[in-house]
Write a protein that holds these residues in place. Structure first.
Motif, PDB file in Angstrom:
ATOM      1  N   ALA A  42       0.832  -1.209   0.000  1.00  0.00           N
ATOM      2  CA  ALA A  42       0.000   0.000   0.000  1.00  0.00           C
ATOM      3  C   ALA A  42       0.864   1.256   0.000  1.00  0.00           C
ATOM      4  O   ALA A  42       0.494   2.267  -0.627  1.00  0.00           O
ATOM      5  CB  ALA A  42      -0.937  -0.008   1.203  1.00  0.00           C
ATOM      6  N   GLU A  43       2.011   1.214   0.685  1.00  0.00           N
ATOM      7  CA  GLU A  43       2.917   2.371   0.716  1.00  0.00           C
ATOM      8  C   GLU A  43       3.567   2.597  -0.645  1.00  0.00           C
ATOM      9  O   GLU A  43       3.862   3.735  -1.018  1.00  0.00           O
ATOM     10  CB  GLU A  43       3.985   2.163   1.788  1.00  0.00           C
ATOM     11  CG  GLU A  43       3.433   2.059   3.198  1.00  0.00           C
ATOM     12  CD  GLU A  43       4.519   1.735   4.216  1.00  0.00           C
ATOM     13  OE1 GLU A  43       5.711   1.885   3.888  1.00  0.00           O
ATOM     14  OE2 GLU A  43       4.175   1.325   5.339  1.00  0.00           O
ATOM     15  N   VAL A  44       3.803   1.516  -1.382  1.00  0.00           N
ATOM     16  CA  VAL A  44       4.352   1.644  -2.732  1.00  0.00           C
ATOM     17  C   VAL A  44       3.317   2.258  -3.663  1.00  0.00           C
ATOM     18  O   VAL A  44       3.590   3.216  -4.397  1.00  0.00           O
ATOM     19  CB  VAL A  44       4.810   0.273  -3.265  1.00  0.00           C
ATOM     20  CG1 VAL A  44       5.269   0.394  -4.724  1.00  0.00           C
ATOM     21  CG2 VAL A  44       5.930  -0.294  -2.408  1.00  0.00           C
ATOM     22  N   PHE A  45       2.091   1.733  -3.625  1.00  0.00           N
ATOM     23  CA  PHE A  45       1.060   2.171  -4.571  1.00  0.00           C
ATOM     24  C   PHE A  45       0.519   3.557  -4.250  1.00  0.00           C
ATOM     25  O   PHE A  45       0.001   4.252  -5.131  1.00  0.00           O
ATOM     26  CB  PHE A  45      -0.077   1.155  -4.615  1.00  0.00           C
ATOM     27  CG  PHE A  45       0.376  -0.242  -4.969  1.00  0.00           C
ATOM     28  CD1 PHE A  45       1.473  -0.451  -5.788  1.00  0.00           C
ATOM     29  CD2 PHE A  45      -0.286  -1.349  -4.458  1.00  0.00           C
ATOM     30  CE1 PHE A  45       1.909  -1.729  -6.108  1.00  0.00           C
ATOM     31  CE2 PHE A  45       0.130  -2.632  -4.765  1.00  0.00           C
ATOM     32  CZ  PHE A  45       1.234  -2.821  -5.590  1.00  0.00           C
ATOM     33  N   SER A  46       0.638   3.991  -3.009  1.00  0.00           N
ATOM     34  CA  SER A  46       0.217   5.345  -2.652  1.00  0.00           C
ATOM     35  C   SER A  46       1.245   6.387  -3.083  1.00  0.00           C
ATOM     36  O   SER A  46       0.940   7.583  -3.153  1.00  0.00           O
ATOM     37  CB  SER A  46      -0.001   5.453  -1.138  1.00  0.00           C
ATOM     38  OG  SER A  46       1.244   5.391  -0.450  1.00  0.00           O
ATOM     39  N   GLY A  47       2.466   5.945  -3.344  1.00  0.00           N
ATOM     40  CA  GLY A  47       3.560   6.859  -3.655  1.00  0.00           C
ATOM     41  C   GLY A  47       4.384   7.233  -2.447  1.00  0.00           C
ATOM     42  O   GLY A  47       5.404   7.932  -2.573  1.00  0.00           O
ATOM     43  N   GLU A  48       3.988   6.750  -1.255  1.00  0.00           N
ATOM     44  CA  GLU A  48       4.690   7.115  -0.032  1.00  0.00           C
ATOM     45  C   GLU A  48       6.159   6.695  -0.063  1.00  0.00           C
ATOM     46  O   GLU A  48       7.034   7.406   0.435  1.00  0.00           O
ATOM     47  CB  GLU A  48       3.994   6.474   1.170  1.00  0.00           C
ATOM     48  CG  GLU A  48       4.633   6.783   2.508  1.00  0.00           C
ATOM     49  CD  GLU A  48       3.937   6.106   3.668  1.00  0.00           C
ATOM     50  OE1 GLU A  48       4.512   6.065   4.766  1.00  0.00           O
ATOM     51  OE2 GLU A  48       2.795   5.614   3.479  1.00  0.00           O
ATOM     52  N   ASP A 248      20.479  -6.675   9.053  1.00  0.00           N
ATOM     53  CA  ASP A 248      19.516  -5.601   9.320  1.00  0.00           C
ATOM     54  C   ASP A 248      18.413  -5.612   8.269  1.00  0.00           C
ATOM     55  O   ASP A 248      18.684  -5.506   7.064  1.00  0.00           O
ATOM     56  CB  ASP A 248      20.203  -4.231   9.316  1.00  0.00           C
ATOM     57  CG  ASP A 248      19.222  -3.128   9.681  1.00  0.00           C
ATOM     58  OD1 ASP A 248      19.071  -2.842  10.876  1.00  0.00           O
ATOM     59  OD2 ASP A 248      18.585  -2.579   8.750  1.00  0.00           O
ATOM     60  N   LEU A 249      17.160  -5.722   8.741  1.00  0.00           N
ATOM     61  CA  LEU A 249      15.985  -5.706   7.870  1.00  0.00           C
ATOM     62  C   LEU A 249      14.942  -4.719   8.382  1.00  0.00           C
ATOM     63  O   LEU A 249      13.747  -4.883   8.147  1.00  0.00           O
ATOM     64  CB  LEU A 249      15.393  -7.118   7.784  1.00  0.00           C
ATOM     65  CG  LEU A 249      16.245  -8.126   6.998  1.00  0.00           C
ATOM     66  CD1 LEU A 249      15.890  -9.550   7.373  1.00  0.00           C
ATOM     67  CD2 LEU A 249      16.079  -7.919   5.501  1.00  0.00           C
ATOM     68  N   LEU A 250      15.385  -3.687   9.060  1.00  0.00           N
ATOM     69  CA  LEU A 250      14.461  -2.696   9.610  1.00  0.00           C
ATOM     70  C   LEU A 250      13.767  -1.918   8.494  1.00  0.00           C
ATOM     71  O   LEU A 250      14.358  -1.648   7.441  1.00  0.00           O
ATOM     72  CB  LEU A 250      15.219  -1.721  10.512  1.00  0.00           C
ATOM     73  CG  LEU A 250      15.648  -2.260  11.877  1.00  0.00           C
ATOM     74  CD1 LEU A 250      16.651  -1.316  12.519  1.00  0.00           C
ATOM     75  CD2 LEU A 250      14.437  -2.456  12.794  1.00  0.00           C
ATOM     76  N   PRO A 251      12.519  -1.506   8.704  1.00  0.00           N
ATOM     77  CA  PRO A 251      11.787  -0.754   7.690  1.00  0.00           C
ATOM     78  C   PRO A 251      12.202   0.715   7.663  1.00  0.00           C
ATOM     79  O   PRO A 251      12.919   1.186   8.557  1.00  0.00           O
ATOM     80  CB  PRO A 251      10.337  -0.898   8.156  1.00  0.00           C
ATOM     81  CG  PRO A 251      10.445  -1.007   9.643  1.00  0.00           C
ATOM     82  CD  PRO A 251      11.706  -1.796   9.893  1.00  0.00           C
ATOM     83  N   PRO A 252      11.748   1.467   6.643  1.00  0.00           N
ATOM     84  CA  PRO A 252      12.107   2.886   6.546  1.00  0.00           C
ATOM     85  C   PRO A 252      11.669   3.719   7.739  1.00  0.00           C
ATOM     86  O   PRO A 252      12.274   4.758   8.016  1.00  0.00           O
ATOM     87  CB  PRO A 252      11.375   3.341   5.267  1.00  0.00           C
ATOM     88  CG  PRO A 252      11.218   2.104   4.458  1.00  0.00           C
ATOM     89  CD  PRO A 252      11.015   1.003   5.447  1.00  0.00           C
ATOM     90  N   SER A 253      10.652   3.280   8.458  1.00  0.00           N
ATOM     91  CA  SER A 253      10.164   4.052   9.595  1.00  0.00           C
ATOM     92  C   SER A 253      11.072   3.954  10.812  1.00  0.00           C
ATOM     93  O   SER A 253      10.943   4.735  11.759  1.00  0.00           O
ATOM     94  CB  SER A 253       8.757   3.583   9.975  1.00  0.00           C
ATOM     95  OG  SER A 253       8.761   2.188  10.282  1.00  0.00           O
ATOM     96  N   ALA A 254      11.995   3.006  10.819  1.00  0.00           N
ATOM     97  CA  ALA A 254      12.857   2.802  11.986  1.00  0.00           C
ATOM     98  C   ALA A 254      13.963   3.843  12.038  1.00  0.00           C
ATOM     99  O   ALA A 254      14.558   4.176  11.012  1.00  0.00           O
ATOM    100  CB  ALA A 254      13.470   1.407  11.952  1.00  0.00           C
ATOM    101  N   GLY A 276      17.693  -3.461   4.862  1.00  0.00           N
ATOM    102  CA  GLY A 276      16.437  -2.819   5.224  1.00  0.00           C
ATOM    103  C   GLY A 276      16.228  -1.493   4.510  1.00  0.00           C
ATOM    104  O   GLY A 276      16.826  -1.196   3.483  1.00  0.00           O
ATOM    105  N   GLY A 277      15.379  -0.665   5.129  1.00  0.00           N
ATOM    106  CA  GLY A 277      15.006   0.593   4.486  1.00  0.00           C
ATOM    107  C   GLY A 277      15.357   1.826   5.294  1.00  0.00           C
ATOM    108  O   GLY A 277      14.833   2.913   5.003  1.00  0.00           O
ATOM    109  N   VAL A 278      16.231   1.690   6.298  1.00  0.00           N
ATOM    110  CA  VAL A 278      16.559   2.831   7.157  1.00  0.00           C
ATOM    111  C   VAL A 278      17.075   4.000   6.302  1.00  0.00           C
ATOM    112  O   VAL A 278      17.960   3.838   5.474  1.00  0.00           O
ATOM    113  CB  VAL A 278      17.616   2.428   8.206  1.00  0.00           C
ATOM    114  CG1 VAL A 278      18.174   3.649   8.915  1.00  0.00           C
ATOM    115  CG2 VAL A 278      16.999   1.464   9.220  1.00  0.00           C
ATOM    116  N   GLY A 279      16.495   5.168   6.531  1.00  0.00           N
ATOM    117  CA  GLY A 279      16.924   6.372   5.821  1.00  0.00           C
ATOM    118  C   GLY A 279      16.268   6.594   4.473  1.00  0.00           C
ATOM    119  O   GLY A 279      16.452   7.658   3.861  1.00  0.00           O
ATOM    120  N   MET A 280      15.479   5.641   3.983  1.00  0.00           N
ATOM    121  CA  MET A 280      14.882   5.792   2.655  1.00  0.00           C
ATOM    122  C   MET A 280      13.864   6.922   2.595  1.00  0.00           C
ATOM    123  O   MET A 280      13.636   7.502   1.531  1.00  0.00           O
ATOM    124  CB  MET A 280      14.217   4.488   2.217  1.00  0.00           C
ATOM    125  CG  MET A 280      15.187   3.403   1.800  1.00  0.00           C
ATOM    126  SD  MET A 280      14.353   1.859   1.352  1.00  0.00           S
ATOM    127  CE  MET A 280      13.259   2.396   0.042  1.00  0.00           C
TER     128      MET A 280
END
Length: 362
Positions: A42-48, A248-254, A276-280
């Motif tokens: 959902a975060e991908v398709f919303s553009g977030e 590390d597999l933390l999401p961008p929100s971490a 993961g997505g840290v800093g994205m």
């Protein structure tokens, strides 16, 4: 054929008729039996997440299917074969630094964008076109439950990270982000590969309890408090000895501080793999101390997806029973319910929760 199309970011996917794919040289057409809907779709398709998808596009990250047609350079694949389709597409004209795209999902740089333009559409469709080298035979037993085997899309990621870090049987692994969808998969995959123990830090007590109940004493849960010094000490204590590798597999929100604290539990000559997505989505970069890395001879590397051989390895882990898919909770949706599937996946991001789209052609 029918497919779910992202017409623009922020809009629901539209199920519509689109031209059926045809195989060219070096390509295979596959009827899609099952494909994972990731919790962050959902975060991908919303553009977030600002992924470089170009609408209109059929999204979807690989899947399980049956071969319909092959190009002239395929020597072993046959129509009717049950296969896993790896979404990681690589350019063929540079062996040293190939460009990469995740078919129907994302890409890297200008070259990756060109790949994504050619192999534009993913697996949220009745059929898809895939590079020949991205198609891998599955054992016959997968035919009984292709939706469960679609979880290869999740397990392939941490398996690739463990390969990248040279993880070996008997070693101690710390999974940063262990209570998430990918992190819990890393725990299962590492144990299937023979991990001596896995340190599993996280804030979600229920998820930590689930990991401990499922895997027993080889998993060492650690409840994070937000106090970096206390959390680092607790993770090191839980290991009961040196931490050989951190994944590390933390999401961008971490926050990056969480990733940093976990990374710095690794032993001298240890390895840290970042997937993961840290800093994205902004925030502080990961700031690891130069003297600590240098004087302790620590290896730090990034890894985006994995090599072709990783697909064969993770299929073998499942086929052998070392990686058991039976305890996973699978919820399957038809193609017409694609937007319900996306919402369900977002609401069920926990360990071993799989949301699957099953759009077989009629």
């Amino acid at each position: 054929m029918r497919a779910a199309v992202l017409t623009e970011f922020g809009a629901p996917l539209a199920v519509r008729e689109v031209p059926a794919p045809r195989a060219g040289g070096g390509e295979v057409v596959v009827d899609v039996l099952a494909t994972c809907v990731l919790p962050y779709a959902a975060e991908v398709f919303s553009g977030e997440r600002s992924y470089p998808l170009v609408p209109p596009v059929v999204p979807g990250l690989g899947g399980v299917g049956r071969v319909v047609a092959v190009g002239p350079d395929a020597t072993r694949l046959r129509a009717g074969d049950l296969v896993w389709c790896d979404p990681t597409v690589r350019s063929r004209d540079d062996a040293l630094t190939p460009d990469i795209a995740l078919q129907g999902w994302s890409s890297r740089g200008e070259g990756g964008a060109r790949l994504a333009e050619h192999l534009h559409d993913g697996s949220f469709a009745e059929s898809m076109r895939v590079p020949t080298e991205n198609v891998f035979p599955l054992p016959g037993e997968a035919a009984a439950d292709p939706a469960r085997w679609a979880a290869l899309a999740v397990h392939l990621i941490p398996y690739s990270g463990l390969l990248a870090g040279g993880f070996a049987a008997g070693e101690t692994l710390l999974v940063s982000g262990a209570t998430g969808n990918l992190g819990s998969s890393a725990v299962a995959v590492a144990l299937a590969m023979g991990a001596g123990r896995v340190v599993a830090p996280g804030r979600n007590r229920a998820a930590l309890d689930l990991l401990a109940d499922r895997f027993g004493s080889r998993v060492r849960p650690v409840r994070l408090t937000g106090d970096t010094a206390a959390d680092g000490a607790a993770m090191s204590a839980a290991a009961g000895g040196p931490v050989d590798m951190v994944l590390d597999l933390l999401p961008p929100s971490a926050p990056s501080s969480v990733a940093r604290t976990a990374a710095m539990t690794v032993r001298e000559y240890g390895r840290v793999v970042l997937m993961g997505g840290v800093g994205m989505l902004g925030g502080d970069d990961l700031a690891l101390p130069y003297p600590w890395i240098m004087r302790n001879s620590v290896t730090v590397r990034g890894q985006w997806m994995g090599p072709r051989g990783a697909n064969v390895g993770v299929v073998r882990l499942v086929a052998s029973g070392a990686l058991d898919l039976a305890p996973e909770h699978v919820r399957t949706f038809g193609l017409d319910a694609v937007n319900e599937a996306i919402a369900y996946a977002a609401a069920h991001p926990g360990p071993f929760e799989r949301t699957v789209l099953a759009p077989p052609a009629g």
